[in-house]
Every structure is written in structure tokens, then in C-alpha cells.
Scaffold this active site. Structure first.
Site, PDB file in Angstrom:
ATOM      1  N   ARG A 121     -19.264  20.257   4.176  1.00  0.00           N
ATOM      2  CA  ARG A 121     -18.344  20.810   5.189  1.00  0.00           C
ATOM      3  C   ARG A 121     -17.534  19.735   5.909  1.00  0.00           C
ATOM      4  NH1 ARG A 121     -22.577  24.736   6.273  1.00  0.00           N
ATOM      5  NH2 ARG A 121     -22.065  26.560   5.018  1.00  0.00           N
ATOM      6  N   LYS A 143      -2.292  15.287   4.579  1.00  0.00           N
ATOM      7  CA  LYS A 143      -2.136  16.325   3.545  1.00  0.00           C
ATOM      8  C   LYS A 143      -2.964  15.891   2.346  1.00  0.00           C
ATOM      9  CE  LYS A 143       2.344  18.465   4.443  1.00  0.00           C
ATOM     10  NZ  LYS A 143       3.720  18.671   3.938  1.00  0.00           N
ATOM     11  N   GLU A 185      11.158   7.192  -1.307  1.00  0.00           N
ATOM     12  CA  GLU A 185      10.568   7.767  -0.090  1.00  0.00           C
ATOM     13  C   GLU A 185      10.892   6.890   1.129  1.00  0.00           C
ATOM     14  OE1 GLU A 185       9.152  10.719  -0.175  1.00  0.00           O
ATOM     15  OE2 GLU A 185       8.323  11.019  -2.177  1.00  0.00           O
ATOM     16  N   LYS A 227       6.776   8.089   9.858  1.00  0.00           N
ATOM     17  CA  LYS A 227       5.855   9.146   9.403  1.00  0.00           C
ATOM     18  C   LYS A 227       4.840   9.459  10.503  1.00  0.00           C
ATOM     19  CE  LYS A 227       3.510  11.678   6.212  1.00  0.00           C
ATOM     20  NZ  LYS A 227       3.194  11.965   4.839  1.00  0.00           N
ATOM     21  N   GLU A 237       3.161  21.180  10.148  1.00  0.00           N
ATOM     22  CA  GLU A 237       4.465  21.612   9.614  1.00  0.00           C
ATOM     23  C   GLU A 237       4.821  23.029  10.065  1.00  0.00           C
ATOM     24  OE1 GLU A 237       4.968  19.963   5.652  1.00  0.00           O
ATOM     25  OE2 GLU A 237       6.302  21.623   5.170  1.00  0.00           O
ATOM     26  N   ARG A 242       8.069  18.279  10.612  1.00  0.00           N
ATOM     27  CA  ARG A 242       7.460  17.654   9.438  1.00  0.00           C
ATOM     28  C   ARG A 242       8.166  18.112   8.155  1.00  0.00           C
ATOM     29  NH1 ARG A 242       1.074  16.297   8.253  1.00  0.00           N
ATOM     30  NH2 ARG A 242       1.512  15.219   6.288  1.00  0.00           N
ATOM     31  N   ASN A 246      10.499  16.802   3.594  1.00  0.00           N
ATOM     32  CA  ASN A 246      10.750  17.391   2.268  1.00  0.00           C
ATOM     33  C   ASN A 246      12.201  17.239   1.835  1.00  0.00           C
ATOM     34  OD1 ASN A 246       8.080  18.269   2.043  1.00  0.00           O
ATOM     35  ND2 ASN A 246       8.514  20.095   3.261  1.00  0.00           N
ATOM     36  N   HIS A 249      13.175  17.286  -1.762  1.00  0.00           N
ATOM     37  CA  HIS A 249      12.025  17.758  -2.534  1.00  0.00           C
ATOM     38  C   HIS A 249      12.274  19.102  -3.213  1.00  0.00           C
ATOM     39  CE1 HIS A 249      10.083  14.384  -0.706  1.00  0.00           C
ATOM     40  NE2 HIS A 249       8.899  14.681  -1.203  1.00  0.00           N
ATOM     41  N   HIS A 253      11.888  19.192  -6.892  1.00  0.00           N
ATOM     42  CA  HIS A 253      10.840  20.036  -7.460  1.00  0.00           C
ATOM     43  C   HIS A 253      11.368  20.735  -8.728  1.00  0.00           C
ATOM     44  CE1 HIS A 253       7.642  23.065  -7.548  1.00  0.00           C
ATOM     45  NE2 HIS A 253       8.585  23.969  -7.652  1.00  0.00           N
ATOM     46  N   HIS A 267       7.590  11.555  -9.514  1.00  0.00           N
ATOM     47  CA  HIS A 267       7.885  12.330  -8.297  1.00  0.00           C
ATOM     48  C   HIS A 267       8.990  11.668  -7.451  1.00  0.00           C
ATOM     49  CE1 HIS A 267       7.239  14.758  -4.716  1.00  0.00           C
ATOM     50  NE2 HIS A 267       7.059  13.645  -4.024  1.00  0.00           N
TER      51      HIS A 267
END
Ligand code: NAD
Ligand code: GLY
Length: 364
Positions: A121, A143, A185, A227, A237, A242, A246, A249, A253, A267
Site C-alpha cells: 500500500r 506521475k 522537453e 517543472k 492537473e 500542469r 502537454n 503532446h 501523440h 517520444h
């Protein structure tokens, strides 16, 4: 050594940045540990260079450790990888109060972070990122995720690390193509809300990629500070802050999906082309000066990053690419929020444009 803090109340944590820090990780980890024991998880490329110096630094603090070396590559961030890692951690007797060390790029960081969010947990973890992408983005912000057949990063959790230790000299062994993908990035932070930093990238990006230590340190520290600020303002987000991370992205994507999430397009390379497309789309809609879109395109082209559909190796119609975008996990209420811009450093989130409009733009 430079220190930044991600301000999250009682879950705040430091980010340490400094050349050769890999040799003193133990010194920074020791005060966090409830018992003098840790577990290192890494991949075989990274282990070859950095497992020994990291282990020596732990030994110097009388911290015992065991290590688990996974296969490099995106396929490790999977149900199978997660099962192997969690079972290994349990076999090693991991306790809730322990700190597991993720030594590697975004694949290792995301997998270890997720495993640590669920094993017993939840236990603690420490990020020691060794790719530029991980040093400026994925190691900070909590994340964590694995990929599943339905898509990338679809199963995961927010789980913040307890410490991030960034040693920029580890980038000296990183393949040049991976370094370039991470650099996309870095540029992103300038394009989001910091026009001066984009101008700095135009002036110093080539030196950074050529191994200039001063430029490398400045780019990492500046990016990580941005960041940390964004994560502190909008950890989960929920406030369109936040989400600005993206930028590029959604278009990226579509390109990654079209190239099968393969080595054909990394990426960060997809993000590079995606950021150009986001600026060109904004210019086509009269939101952003055309010269700004050209500057972004010219800078990324000058360092050999993909900056168009063709240079990303994609020759597909707009409707097919827009269909990929419709499967994006950021879709809300059937609408895909796009990150567009009013100019360099002036990004914003909007749901004003449907995918049919995006498809027509991509065909133009
Ligand atoms: P990666 O972890 O696959 O590393 C790229 C390659 O470089 C691998 O072969 C690795 O073994 C090798 N490598 C790593 N460090 C090295 C070093 N110093 N010297 C030599 N080789 C080295 O890729 P990445 O680009 O770091 O991460 C990509 C992953 O990050 C993706 O899964 C993506 O989804 C994830 N990501 C997560 C976030 C987040 O916020 N959590 C953000 C962006 C990306
Ligand atoms: N890499 C995007 C984020 O951390 O939100």
C-alpha cells in the site's frame, strides 16, 4: 550543488543538481532512511555505467542494498515488468518506511514510482534520473505509470518521490539521439511561458547538445525549477496549469501512434514536431504570429529534431492522425483540450477547436 524544492506541504521534496553527484547519492539518502538498507532498480544500459558508483556511495554511508536490473526499453513499463518488480521488492522484504532508488530514464522512474505506490500500500522512492528527458521532466512531479495494450501510461498513480538527485555528467554516456529527444522537453519550458528561456535555447542549445557542461547545467536547473513551480501550483492537473506541460503532446501523440510507439520516433522527437504543429496551427487560426511559428520550426530543425510531418517520417492524412488524437487520455467530455499559443512563451489550453478542424489543418 544546487538545491530546489518541490513545495507540496508535508510531501515537499528536494531536487539536488550537481556534476558527479552519482558518487555521493548515499550521503543524501542516508538521512531519509529508517534503517540502513535500500533497493536499487535500474536497466542494463544504466547499470553498466552507474550501478557501481551508486553502490559505492551507499557503502560509504554503511547502507546495505540489493539491486534489480531490468531490460532497457519501453516494453519494461508493462504489467509483466510491474509484476516482476513488485514480487522482487516483496521478496527483498521491502517495508513501508523504506526508500527504493530508481536509477535510469523515464521508463525506470515511471515503473519504480508506480510499483512503490502500490507495494504494501505504498513505500517511498528516490529518483536518480540519467536521461535528459528524465532529468528535466519525468523524475519530478510524481506521475507514475505503465503501458497496457490499450495505450501508453493508462495505468498509474500520482506518487511523489522523496528526493531527486540529478547528476548531469551521467548524460555523457547517453546516446546523442536520446539527448536530442530530451532537449525537446527543455525547449518546451521556453515555449510554455518563458520567451527569454526560448531565446537562451536558440543561443545555447547546440552547445548543450555538444556536451558544454555550463549550458547543460543551466538548461537542467532552469527546466526543473519551471517543472517544480508548475507541479506545486497544480499537482493533479486539475486547473489547466500542469496541462501546459502537454504542449506539443496531442499532435505528438498522433505521430507516435502512427509510427507504432517505436524507435522510428522517440517520444521527445514526436513532442518536437508536435510543438511546431501546435504553433503552426495557432498561426493558421490567427492566434499567434507566423514568425513565432517559424522561429520554433527553425530552432528544432537546426538541431536535427523532427519539425514537420515529413521529417517525423509520417505521410498520413489528417483524418487518420486526428483519429489517433481522439484516443488521447486527456479527452474530457468527448473534447480534446489542445495546448495552443498566442506566441512564444504564451501557451494556453483551449477546447475551441474540434478534431475535424485539426484534420483539415494537417492536410493543408
Ligand atoms: P528510457 O528510460 O527508455 O531511456 C532511454 C534509453 O537510454 C534506454 O535504452 C536507457 O537504457 C538508456 N539510458 C538511460 N540513461 C542512460 C545513460 N546515462 N547512459 C546510457 N544510456 C542510458 O527513456 P526516457 O526518454 O528517459 O523516458 C521515456 C519514458 O518516460 C516514457 O515511458 C514516457 O512515458 C515517460 N515519461 C514520463 C513522464 C512523467 O512525468 N512521469 C514525463 C515524460 C515522459
Ligand atoms: N510530463 C508531464 C507532467 O509531468 O505533467
Amino acid at each position: 550543488m544546487e538545491q530546489l524544492i518541490v513545495e507540496l506541504g508535508d510531501r515537499s521534496y528536494p531536487i539536488l543538481i550537481g556534476d558527479e553527484l552519482i558518487r555521493s547519492v548515499g550521503e543524501h539518502v542516508a538521512p531519509l532512511l529508517k534503517r540502513p538498507r535500500t533497493m536499487i532498480v535500474t536497466d542494463s544500459h544504466v547499470a553498466e555505467h552507474y550501478l557501481v558508483p551508486l553502490g559505492i556511495s551507499l557503502g560509504m554511508e554503511s547502507i546495505s542494498f540489493s539491486s534489480f536490473v531490468l531490460e532497457p526499453g519501453e516494453s519494461t513499463k508493462s504489467w509483466a515488468g510491474l509484476a516482476r518488480l513488485t514480487e522482487w521488492l516483496i521478496g527483498e522484504g521491502v517495508e513501508r518506511g523504506d526508500h527504493v532508488i530508481a536509477l535510469g530514464g523515464g521508463v525506470i522512474g515511471d515503473l519504480v514510482g508506480f510499483a512503490c505506490s502500490i507495494v504494501k500500500r505504498g513505500c517511498n522512492f528516490i529518483q536518480v534520473p540519467t536521461t535528459l528527458l528524465a532529468q528535466v521532466d519525468s523524475s519530478v512531479g510524481g506521475k507514475t505509470a505503465i503501458n497496457v495494450p490499450a495505450g501508453k501510461n493508462l495505468i498509474g498513480a500520482f506518487h511523489q518521490p522523496a528526493l531527486v538527485v540529478i547528476d548531469p555528467t551521467t548524460l555523457e554516456t547517453l546516446p546523442r539521439r536520446e539527448l536530442g529527444a530530451g532537449y525537446a522537453e527543455v525547449v518546451k519550458y521556453g515555449l510554455i511561458d518563458d520567451a527569454d528561456f526560448f531565446a537562451w535555447c536558440e543561443a545555447h542549445g547546440a552547445a548543450l547538445l555538444g556536451g558544454d557542461a555550463e549550458a547543460r547545467h543551466k538548461a537542467i536547473a532552469h527546466s526543473v525549477a519551471a517543472k517544480a513551480r508548475i507541479v506545486a501550483a497544480d499537482e493533479r492537473e486539475t486547473q489547466d496549469i500542469r496541462a501546459l506541460l502537454n504542449l506539443g503532446h496531442s499532435f505528438g501523440h498522433a505521430l507516435e501512434a502512427e509510427t507504432g510507439y517505436s524507435d522510428r520516433l522517440l517520444h521527445g522527437e514526436a513532442v518536437a514536431a508536435g510543438m511546431v504543429l501546435a504553433h503552426q496551427f495557432s498561426a493558421a487560426k490567427g492566434l499567434c504570429p507566423a514568425e513565432d511559428a517559424e522561429r520554433v520550426c527553425d530552432h528544432l530543425a537546426s538541431i536535427n529534431l523532427p519539425h514537420s510531418l515529413a521529417s517525423a517520417g509520417v505521410n498520413t492524412d489528417g483524418a487518420t492522425l486526428a483519429a489517433h488524437m481522439s484516443h488521447d487520455k486527456k479527452v474530457r467530455g468527448g473534447k480534446l483540450p489542445l495546448i495552443l499559443t498566442r506566441g512564444i512563451g504564451q501557451s494556453f489550453v483551449t477546447e475551441d477547436y474540434g478534431l475535424d478542424t485539426v484534420a483539415a489543418f494537417l492536410d493543408s
